[in-house]
Scaffold this motif. Structure first.
Motif, PDB file in Angstrom:
ATOM      1  N   VAL A   1       0.842  -1.208   0.000  1.00 58.99           N
ATOM      2  CA  VAL A   1       0.000   0.000   0.000  1.00 58.99           C
ATOM      3  C   VAL A   1       0.876   1.257   0.000  1.00 58.99           C
ATOM      4  O   VAL A   1       0.579   2.234  -0.695  1.00 58.99           O
ATOM      5  CB  VAL A   1      -0.969  -0.016   1.203  1.00 58.99           C
ATOM      6  CG1 VAL A   1      -1.678   1.321   1.339  1.00 58.99           C
ATOM      7  CG2 VAL A   1      -1.986  -1.135   1.045  1.00 58.99           C
ATOM      8  N   ARG A   2       2.004   1.209   0.743  1.00 61.02           N
ATOM      9  CA  ARG A   2       2.895   2.364   0.749  1.00 61.02           C
ATOM     10  C   ARG A   2       3.437   2.641  -0.654  1.00 61.02           C
ATOM     11  O   ARG A   2       3.485   3.777  -1.107  1.00 61.02           O
ATOM     12  CB  ARG A   2       4.046   2.147   1.739  1.00 61.02           C
ATOM     13  CG  ARG A   2       4.693   3.466   2.162  1.00 61.02           C
ATOM     14  CD  ARG A   2       5.786   3.269   3.205  1.00 61.02           C
ATOM     15  NE  ARG A   2       5.351   2.374   4.279  1.00 61.02           N
ATOM     16  CZ  ARG A   2       6.133   1.412   4.806  1.00 61.02           C
ATOM     17  NH1 ARG A   2       7.356   1.212   4.348  1.00 61.02           N
ATOM     18  NH2 ARG A   2       5.682   0.657   5.785  1.00 61.02           N
ATOM     19  N   LEU A   3       3.814   1.576  -1.359  1.00 70.18           N
ATOM     20  CA  LEU A   3       4.303   1.728  -2.736  1.00 70.18           C
ATOM     21  C   LEU A   3       3.219   2.325  -3.632  1.00 70.18           C
ATOM     22  O   LEU A   3       3.466   3.250  -4.419  1.00 70.18           O
ATOM     23  CB  LEU A   3       4.752   0.364  -3.278  1.00 70.18           C
ATOM     24  CG  LEU A   3       5.166   0.319  -4.749  1.00 70.18           C
ATOM     25  CD1 LEU A   3       6.428   1.143  -4.987  1.00 70.18           C
ATOM     26  CD2 LEU A   3       5.389  -1.122  -5.205  1.00 70.18           C
ATOM     27  N   LEU A   4       1.988   1.823  -3.480  1.00 73.97           N
ATOM     28  CA  LEU A   4       0.868   2.323  -4.287  1.00 73.97           C
ATOM     29  C   LEU A   4       0.668   3.816  -4.063  1.00 73.97           C
ATOM     30  O   LEU A   4       0.502   4.583  -5.015  1.00 73.97           O
ATOM     31  CB  LEU A   4      -0.431   1.604  -3.910  1.00 73.97           C
ATOM     32  CG  LEU A   4      -0.574   0.143  -4.299  1.00 73.97           C
ATOM     33  CD1 LEU A   4      -1.947  -0.356  -3.900  1.00 73.97           C
ATOM     34  CD2 LEU A   4      -0.389   0.000  -5.792  1.00 73.97           C
ATOM     35  N   ILE A   5       0.700   4.222  -2.782  1.00 72.25           N
ATOM     36  CA  ILE A   5       0.446   5.631  -2.480  1.00 72.25           C
ATOM     37  C   ILE A   5       1.541   6.512  -3.094  1.00 72.25           C
ATOM     38  O   ILE A   5       1.241   7.523  -3.732  1.00 72.25           O
ATOM     39  CB  ILE A   5       0.329   5.841  -0.956  1.00 72.25           C
ATOM     40  CG1 ILE A   5      -0.958   5.170  -0.464  1.00 72.25           C
ATOM     41  CG2 ILE A   5       0.319   7.333  -0.603  1.00 72.25           C
ATOM     42  CD1 ILE A   5      -1.119   5.141   1.044  1.00 72.25           C
ATOM     43  N   THR A   6       2.790   6.078  -2.958  1.00 70.58           N
ATOM     44  CA  THR A   6       3.887   6.845  -3.550  1.00 70.58           C
ATOM     45  C   THR A   6       3.690   6.995  -5.059  1.00 70.58           C
ATOM     46  O   THR A   6       3.778   8.099  -5.606  1.00 70.58           O
ATOM     47  CB  THR A   6       5.234   6.129  -3.308  1.00 70.58           C
ATOM     48  OG1 THR A   6       5.293   5.739  -1.942  1.00 70.58           O
ATOM     49  CG2 THR A   6       6.401   7.017  -3.664  1.00 70.58           C
ATOM     50  N   LEU A   7       3.398   5.871  -5.719  1.00 68.79           N
ATOM     51  CA  LEU A   7       3.264   5.921  -7.179  1.00 68.79           C
ATOM     52  C   LEU A   7       2.042   6.736  -7.604  1.00 68.79           C
ATOM     53  O   LEU A   7       2.088   7.444  -8.613  1.00 68.79           O
ATOM     54  CB  LEU A   7       3.190   4.498  -7.747  1.00 68.79           C
ATOM     55  CG  LEU A   7       4.492   3.696  -7.650  1.00 68.79           C
ATOM     56  CD1 LEU A   7       4.286   2.260  -8.113  1.00 68.79           C
ATOM     57  CD2 LEU A   7       5.605   4.350  -8.473  1.00 68.79           C
ATOM     58  N   LEU A   8       0.962   6.655  -6.818  1.00 65.15           N
ATOM     59  CA  LEU A   8      -0.238   7.420  -7.190  1.00 65.15           C
ATOM     60  C   LEU A   8      -0.023   8.922  -6.988  1.00 65.15           C
ATOM     61  O   LEU A   8      -0.604   9.729  -7.708  1.00 65.15           O
ATOM     62  CB  LEU A   8      -1.463   6.926  -6.408  1.00 65.15           C
ATOM     63  CG  LEU A   8      -1.993   5.564  -6.872  1.00 65.15           C
ATOM     64  CD1 LEU A   8      -3.140   5.099  -5.984  1.00 65.15           C
ATOM     65  CD2 LEU A   8      -2.435   5.602  -8.331  1.00 65.15           C
ATOM     66  N   ILE A   9       0.811   9.288  -6.017  1.00 61.71           N
ATOM     67  CA  ILE A   9       1.139  10.713  -5.863  1.00 61.71           C
ATOM     68  C   ILE A   9       1.884  11.206  -7.101  1.00 61.71           C
ATOM     69  O   ILE A   9       1.575  12.273  -7.645  1.00 61.71           O
ATOM     70  CB  ILE A   9       1.973  10.949  -4.575  1.00 61.71           C
ATOM     71  CG1 ILE A   9       1.083  10.731  -3.341  1.00 61.71           C
ATOM     72  CG2 ILE A   9       2.562  12.365  -4.564  1.00 61.71           C
ATOM     73  CD1 ILE A   9       1.841  10.736  -2.024  1.00 61.71           C
ATOM     74  N   ILE A  10       2.815  10.399  -7.598  1.00 64.37           N
ATOM     75  CA  ILE A  10       3.548  10.790  -8.811  1.00 64.37           C
ATOM     76  C   ILE A  10       2.584  10.853 -10.000  1.00 64.37           C
ATOM     77  O   ILE A  10       2.611  11.780 -10.809  1.00 64.37           O
ATOM     78  CB  ILE A  10       4.689   9.787  -9.095  1.00 64.37           C
ATOM     79  CG1 ILE A  10       5.663   9.754  -7.915  1.00 64.37           C
ATOM     80  CG2 ILE A  10       5.428  10.150 -10.376  1.00 64.37           C
ATOM     81  CD1 ILE A  10       6.697   8.662  -7.995  1.00 64.37           C
ATOM     82  N   TRP A  11       1.703   9.845 -10.087  1.00 62.45           N
ATOM     83  CA  TRP A  11       0.690   9.794 -11.157  1.00 62.45           C
ATOM     84  C   TRP A  11      -0.134  11.087 -11.160  1.00 62.45           C
ATOM     85  O   TRP A  11      -0.361  11.694 -12.208  1.00 62.45           O
ATOM     86  CB  TRP A  11      -0.194   8.573 -10.907  1.00 62.45           C
ATOM     87  CG  TRP A  11      -1.520   8.525 -11.611  1.00 62.45           C
ATOM     88  CD1 TRP A  11      -1.744   8.154 -12.899  1.00 62.45           C
ATOM     89  CD2 TRP A  11      -2.811   8.836 -11.063  1.00 62.45           C
ATOM     90  NE1 TRP A  11      -3.084   8.200 -13.181  1.00 62.45           N
ATOM     91  CE2 TRP A  11      -3.756   8.617 -12.085  1.00 62.45           C
ATOM     92  CE3 TRP A  11      -3.260   9.265  -9.809  1.00 62.45           C
ATOM     93  CZ2 TRP A  11      -5.132   8.814 -11.892  1.00 62.45           C
ATOM     94  CZ3 TRP A  11      -4.617   9.461  -9.620  1.00 62.45           C
ATOM     95  CH2 TRP A  11      -5.534   9.246 -10.654  1.00 62.45           C
ATOM     96  N   PHE A  12      -0.559  11.503  -9.963  1.00 61.09           N
ATOM     97  CA  PHE A  12      -1.367  12.715  -9.849  1.00 61.09           C
ATOM     98  C   PHE A  12      -0.542  13.947 -10.217  1.00 61.09           C
ATOM     99  O   PHE A  12      -0.999  14.840 -10.930  1.00 61.09           O
ATOM    100  CB  PHE A  12      -1.894  12.839  -8.415  1.00 61.09           C
ATOM    101  CG  PHE A  12      -2.847  13.977  -8.227  1.00 61.09           C
ATOM    102  CD1 PHE A  12      -4.186  13.813  -8.498  1.00 61.09           C
ATOM    103  CD2 PHE A  12      -2.389  15.215  -7.798  1.00 61.09           C
ATOM    104  CE1 PHE A  12      -5.076  14.873  -8.341  1.00 61.09           C
ATOM    105  CE2 PHE A  12      -3.268  16.272  -7.637  1.00 61.09           C
ATOM    106  CZ  PHE A  12      -4.623  16.103  -7.909  1.00 61.09           C
ATOM    107  N   ALA A  13       0.709  13.972  -9.736  1.00 60.95           N
ATOM    108  CA  ALA A  13       1.546  15.160  -9.929  1.00 60.95           C
ATOM    109  C   ALA A  13       1.848  15.403 -11.408  1.00 60.95           C
ATOM    110  O   ALA A  13       1.752  16.534 -11.885  1.00 60.95           O
ATOM    111  CB  ALA A  13       2.843  15.017  -9.133  1.00 60.95           C
TER     112      ALA A  13
END
Lengths: 584, 88
Positions: free
Chosen positions: B17-29
């Motif tokens: 889940v931590r990996l997902l959140i990191t990647l989704l922040i980049i996706w959003f950014a």
């Protein structure tokens, strides 16, 4: 060789290829029919997913949409690719681990509820049927425009070919024809793009060409910005809509993409969980080849078109092209009605400018212009490209085959999703659970045949609201299916009451919002508010509302599930098991 | 299920889940951030002939999405092996 004959030969050759694959890929079991026996290589599945996903609209209309909307069309580019990140990270590996045949089946099992499964089937069918009408129309139009047949004959030919490989081969036949269709489609799209980029910028890579200079000096985008402003339009690279609406539209398209069942189910066909993750990456690579080329095709063919009708100085009389000197392709496309010229100021020359811009009206009057004289259908930006770039006939024929491949591959994927929802979720899941394997396979084939006939009927008699309903497909998928799929994986506490309440509230909110602006059940004149930005709730248009529906779905589902009993222990164990790749 | 196994499963899920959140922040950014919200500002900078905000919206975000998914594939495969839950 004559263009029509060349087109017949190339389109015919691709059809023979599809039929050959169908005969080779006959499905012998329900597992092969629904999910290609779970034996598809992840790269091959990536290609099939790309073909499944990129529809007639992506192939034929998107570049034109980008040409006329400029920067604002970025919502489609980002929305229809960014959804794959959500799909890869949040759904595909877990649903693959679940390891069954359909999306409603997961919802039914995870939420231990037949009503939940039936609601999912309804959302799936509405979203997929609306989508398939557009593909059927695309097939009919491509045939009638290029192969000199009637629309009906074209549609029947397309139905016949899909019938052949989808009914015999099911998902297995569809997968391998989609791979072939991807290859046809991507060659057909990139070859003219490379040539137009070479012709305008000298750079063969369209992605780099769009950032390069045109032959006589300035950068492509800068030159386009300047010409458009001089013709009374706004800058190509500037935002014309509102930030908020762009934000929500992009979000809705992304969530909708990730929630469309015909795409999700493609990830059920690979052997392992790690293949599902990898396959999503490859799918996006194959999609991106077309999606990063499209902005170059849009901008460059638009630049080409403007330069053709406005070869000289803007405002000078001889700056505009005389109608008697139009190139051959211009006359050819005028015959199809996709290009139109109306000499409003009777000077025998073509003026293309923004006559809706009041600030520009005086300047136009000074030039002696009396209204915009050129009407351009956006589809022309792709379909006329090979001719504008003076490419040989076989490239033009390949573009037709590419458009057909795009429409056929998407239609087949949608029909697969519809027919398996009927035979597996309704017949086997609800009506007759005791049905034998052979009986279900027969039911699946009959459902496929039925779905093709219904799609064909709707293609022949397209409801007037078809175009608007496609946008609704994304809204429905975003507001109903994606949130409960995600919650079913990431929230162990989510129960059936929560999922059903979430789906119904997300779905009804989105539907009602769309109906308020588009008319109840799309009946013209029954809309309660005009469909213009000033009447939209906070400036969010009906196409962009799916993301809001998704948020409502998640909130309601969470609240209701907290207020009701947790799911039974075996369901919580199911959630644990789909979270780890290895089978225990 | 043994309690040791359950703890390992929880730790695996937490890291996932931590990996997902990191990647989704980049996706959003890269998409909503650089491609939409900051696009008007970034358009003042041009790289080659591309205004930067426009480039992110029509090219860069798509490339970033690909990198995000392949990073996810790579990291998850490593995570699967670390917790010994990988498939054969």
């Amino acid at each position: 060789m004559d263009l029509t004959l060349t087109t017949y030969l190339i389109v015919g050759a691709t059809f023979v290829l599809y039929i050959g694959i169908a005969i080779w890929a006959k499905a012998g079991s329900t597992g092969e029919f629904y999910v290609a026996g779970k034996g598809v290589n992840p790269i091959a599945n990536g290609m099939a997913t790309a073909a499944d996903w990129m529809s007639a609209a992506s192939f034929i209309s998107m570049a034109g949409l980008i040409a006329f909307l400029g920067y604002d069309a970025s919502v489609y580019l980002m929305g229809w690719t960014g959804g794959y990140v959500l799909l890869a990270l949040l759904l595909a590996p877990y649903l693959r681990k679940f390891g069954k045949f359909t999306v409603p089946e997961f919802i039914g099992d995870r939420f231990y509820s037949k009503p939940a499964r039936v609601i999912a089937v309804i959302a799936l069918i509405v979203a997929s049927v609306t989508y398939v009408i557009g593909q059927m129309k695309g097939i009919g139009v491509a045939f009638s425009r290029f192969l000199e047949t009637s629309y009906e004959v074209g549609l029947f030919a397309g139905m016949g070919i899909v019938f052949f490989y989808a009914v015999i081969g099911g998902m297995k036949g569809i997968t391998y024809t989609q791979i072939a269709q991807y290859c046809v489609m991507i060659f057909a799209y990139t070859i003219p793009a490379v040539f137009i980029s070479l012709a305008i910028t000298g750079n063969p890579l369209p992605q780099l060409g769009l950032g390069s200079t045109v032959m006589d000096g300035g950068y492509v985008l800068e030159t386009l910005d300047n010409i458009l402003v001089d013709l009374g339009f706004s800058q190509y690279t500037m935002m014309k809509g509102t930030t908020l609406n762009m934000f929500f539209l992009t979000m809705s398209l992304m969530i909708g993409t990730a929630g469309l069942p015909h795409v999700i189910v493609r990830f059920f066909t690979v052997p392992r969980v790690r293949d599902a993750r990898l396959s999503a990456g490859w799918a996006l690579v194959f999609i991106a080849i077309l999606y990063t080329t499209a902005p170059a095709v849009g901008a460059m063919s638009f630049y080409n078109l403007i330069n053709t009708v406005q070869p000289g100085e803007i405002g000078a009389e001889e700056g505009n092209l005389a109608y008697e000197n139009v190139p051959n392709w211009f006359s050819r496309w005028e015959e199809t009605g996709l290009l139109g010229f109306d000499d409003k100021n009777n000077d025998g020359r073509i003026q293309y400018y923004n006559d809706g811009n009041e600030a520009f009206a005086d300047t136009a009057a000074e030039y002696g212009w009396n209204g915009n004289e050129l009407t351009v259908d956006r589809d022309i930006m792709v379909m006329a490209n090979p001719e504008i770039a003076q490419l040989p006939n076989w490239v033009i024929a390949l573009t037709v085959a590419g458009g057909l491949a795009a429409a056929l591959s998407t239609a087949a994927g949608l029909l697969m999703a519809i027919s398996s929802a009927v035979s597996h979720d309704l017949i086997k899941g609800v009506i007759n659970p005791g049905i034998s394997e052979r009986g279900e396979l027969r039911a699946a084939r009959i459902a496929m045949a039925g779905a093709i006939l219904v799609a064909g009927y709707l293609g022949l008699n397209p409801p007037g609201f078809a175009a608007q309903v496609v946008a609704l497909a994304f809204g429905l998928a975003a507001s109903s299916l994606f949130p409960v799929l995600m919650l079913g994986i990431f929230s162990r506490r989510m129960n059936s009451a929560g999922a059903i309440a979430g789906m119904l509230s997300g779905l009804s909110f989105t539907l009602i919002y769309v109906f308020v602006y588009k008319g109840w059940f799309f009946v013209p004149g029954t809309n309660m508010l005009p469909d213009t930005p000033e009447y939209w709730l906070m400036g969010i248009g009906p196409q962009s509302i799916g993301a809001v529906g998704a948020i409502i779905n998640v909130v309601i589902a969470t609240l209701v599930s907290r207020a009701t009993a947790p799911p039974p222990a075996d369901i919580q164990e199911l959630v644990e098991s789909i979270r780890v790749p290895r089978a225990s | 299920m043994a309690s040791g196994n359950q703890e390992a499963a929880m730790a695996y899920w937490k890291e996932n889940v931590r990996l997902l959140i990191t990647l989704l922040i980049i996706w959003f950014a890269v998409s909503f951030g650089l491609g939409i919200l900051l696009a008007p500002v970034l358009n003042n900078i041009a790289i080659a002939g591309y205004p930067l905000g426009f480039w992110f919206a029509q090219q860069g975000a798509i490339y970033a999405f690909i990198v995000i998914i392949f990073t996810y594939v790579f990291k998850m495969n490593a995570l699967d092996r670390k917790y010994d839950v990988h498939e054969e």
